[in-house]
Enzyme design. Structure first.
Site, short mmCIF file in Angstrom:
data_model
loop_
_atom_site.label_atom_id
_atom_site.label_comp_id
_atom_site.label_asym_id
_atom_site.label_seq_id
_atom_site.Cartn_x
_atom_site.Cartn_y
_atom_site.Cartn_z
N THR A 124 0.92 -1.16 -0.25
CA THR A 124 -0.20 0.07 -0.09
C THR A 124 0.94 1.33 0.18
O THR A 124 2.02 1.35 0.53
CB THR A 124 -0.98 0.18 1.39
OG1 THR A 124 -1.59 1.23 1.51
CG2 THR A 124 -0.10 -0.42 2.56
N ASP A 125 0.54 2.34 -0.58
CA ASP A 125 1.16 3.48 -0.46
C ASP A 125 1.27 4.16 1.04
O ASP A 125 1.88 4.95 1.22
CB ASP A 125 0.45 4.82 -1.46
CG ASP A 125 -1.17 4.98 -0.96
OD1 ASP A 125 -1.54 4.45 0.01
OD2 ASP A 125 -1.74 6.04 -1.57
N GLU A 126 0.40 3.50 1.60
CA GLU A 126 0.36 4.04 3.09
C GLU A 126 1.52 3.76 3.83
O GLU A 126 1.96 4.68 5.08
CB GLU A 126 -0.90 3.40 4.19
CG GLU A 126 -2.25 3.70 3.43
CD GLU A 126 -3.39 3.39 4.46
OE1 GLU A 126 -3.18 3.65 5.69
OE2 GLU A 126 -4.42 3.38 3.83
N TYR A 149 -1.62 -0.25 11.00
CA TYR A 149 -1.79 -1.03 10.01
C TYR A 149 -0.63 -0.66 8.96
O TYR A 149 0.19 -1.75 8.42
CB TYR A 149 -3.14 -0.68 9.25
CG TYR A 149 -2.93 -0.85 7.65
CD1 TYR A 149 -3.22 -2.35 7.26
CD2 TYR A 149 -3.05 0.07 6.81
CE1 TYR A 149 -3.17 -2.76 5.99
CE2 TYR A 149 -3.08 -0.10 5.58
CZ TYR A 149 -3.05 -1.52 5.09
OH TYR A 149 -3.07 -1.78 3.52
N LYS A 153 2.67 -3.18 7.43
CA LYS A 153 2.70 -3.48 5.80
C LYS A 153 4.17 -3.07 5.36
O LYS A 153 4.84 -3.74 4.69
CB LYS A 153 1.85 -2.63 4.99
CG LYS A 153 0.31 -3.15 5.10
CD LYS A 153 -0.06 -4.40 4.56
CE LYS A 153 0.01 -4.63 2.95
NZ LYS A 153 -0.37 -5.90 2.60
#
Ligand code: NAD
Ligand code: TYD
Length: 335
Positions: A124-126, A149, A153
């Site tokens: 994810t870009d997060e 979260y 990741k």
């Protein structure tokens, strides 16, 4: 003909991915634990396909994963399986580290032993943290995750890079922006707004609603993953984005307008702790190297998505009337 192990294939993106590749020249094994987010009805129309098999189980199980890799002669692994919701990671982060980190490590260890050809980690870009009002994330942006979260990741991504570097694991990572489309669980913003608006329930907007996300229609993400899996270079990271930046408040108003509902349903509630301000993806690398760009404009994707939820109200109601009720109460009642 390649055999692909898809983990987390009963979730939102995984089930869309399986439907996207089902007509290709591949065999698919779907390994999913069926947590609250996993729903086999997402795959009803393809479950009888001769090139598809579902196995219920945990990516953290060494015995099960090793057995599957050997028994089905798996060539490629695409790892979607994860705990994926930021708000739940704030309530309890333990399952996030268990599945997202330990689960990914287990898949990689089993993959090394079995000598699989390609391992694609769906990320994810997060993991890049938050942007200010300017700039975009590219593949060189340092990892700076802010939520439990995104930290889980990022830990998994770092482990994938380390396994590639140390053991030559044939790995690729894709990092994508916020997805929307059919079969998204209604705890995420877009389906939550559609679902509440249809029931004339108030719509919780965190803080002032100024936070910006780069929305991508899920099928476009699936095309990007498949392209990276088939044609990406081993050891590389590919950012995938929708080129559709929208603030939460504009998004909510847009959905209400399309559903012909009043803005008075909007309720500004206490902000999410550590809420990232803005995400945006620079897609130059996937565009140049894999000739990928999103097919959907946000306006078209959103209309398609709303129509899907309107024609699949049974799917939505079966979730809303289940355990989801308890989560909703816990998350929003004192906000
Ligand atoms: P989701 O929560 O809808 O689905 C996750 C699936 O994984 C579920 O079917 C669940 O049952 C399964 N699962 C969970 N723990 C498992 C375990 N231990 N073993 C086997 N299966 C397990 O998530 P999603 O939105 O479809 O996201 C899929 C992947 O894409 C995740 O890795 C997520 O981090 C990533 N991603 C999501 C988005 C997004 O906007 N949704 C954006 C970028 C990346
Ligand atoms: P979400 O769909 O949870 O994705 P993420 O946090 O991974 O980006 O949320 C998208 C945006 O919407 C995010 O800025 C948080 C916000 N949001 C609300 O304002 N209200 C809500 O009820 C939810 C679930 C999210």
């Amino acid at each position: 003909m390649k055999t692909i192990l898809v983990t987390g294939g009963a979730g939102f993106i995984g089930s869309n991915f399986i439907k996207y590749i089902i007509d290709k020249d591949v065999n698919i094994i779907n390994l999913d634990k069926l947590t609250y987010a996993g729903n086999l009805s997402n795959l009803k129309d393809i479950e009888e396909s001769t090139n598809y098999k579902f196995i219920q189980g945990d990516i953290c199980s060494k015995d099960l994963v090793s057995f599957i890799l050997q028994e089905y002669n798996i060539d490629y692994i695409v790892n979607f399986a994860a705990e994926s919701h930021v708000d739940r990671s704030i309530l309890d982060s333990t399952p996030f580290y268990q599945t997202n980190v330990i689960g990914t490590l287990n898949l990689m260890d089993c993959a090394r032993n079995a000598g699989i050809e390609r391992f694609l980690q769906v990320s994810t870009d997060e993991v890049y943290g938050s942007l200010g009002t300017e700039g975009k994330f590219n593949e060189e942006t340092p990892l700076a995750p802010n939520s439990p979260y995104s930290a889980s990741k990022a830990a998994a991504d770092q482990a994938v890079i380390a396994y590639n570097h140390t053991f030559g694991l044939p790995a690729i990572i894709t990092r994508c922006s916020n997805n929307y489309g059919p079969y998204q669980f209604p705890e995420k913003l877009i389906p939550l707004v559609i679902s509440n608006a249809l029931a004339d329930k108030s719509i919780p907007v965190y803080g002032t609603g100024e936070n910006v996300r780069d929305w991508i229609y899920v099928e476009d993400h699936c095309i990007g993953i498949y392209s990276a899996l088939m044609n990406g270079s081993l050891g590389e990271v590919y950012n995938i984005g929708g080129e559709s930046e929208v603030s939460n408040i504009d998004l909510v108003k847009n959905i209400l307008q399309l559903l012909e509902k009043s803005d008075s349903l909007i309720s500004f509630v206490k902000d999410r702790p550590g809420h990232d301000l803005r995400y945006a993806i620079d897609i130059s690398k996937v565009n140049n190297e894999l000739n990928w760009s999103p097919n959907h404009q946000f306006k078209d994707g959103l209309e398609k998505t709303i129509n899907w939820y309107l024609t699949n109200s049974d799917w939505l109601l079966s979730i809303i009337n289940g355990d989801y009720k308890d989560y909703y109460k816990q998350q929003y009642s004192n906000r």
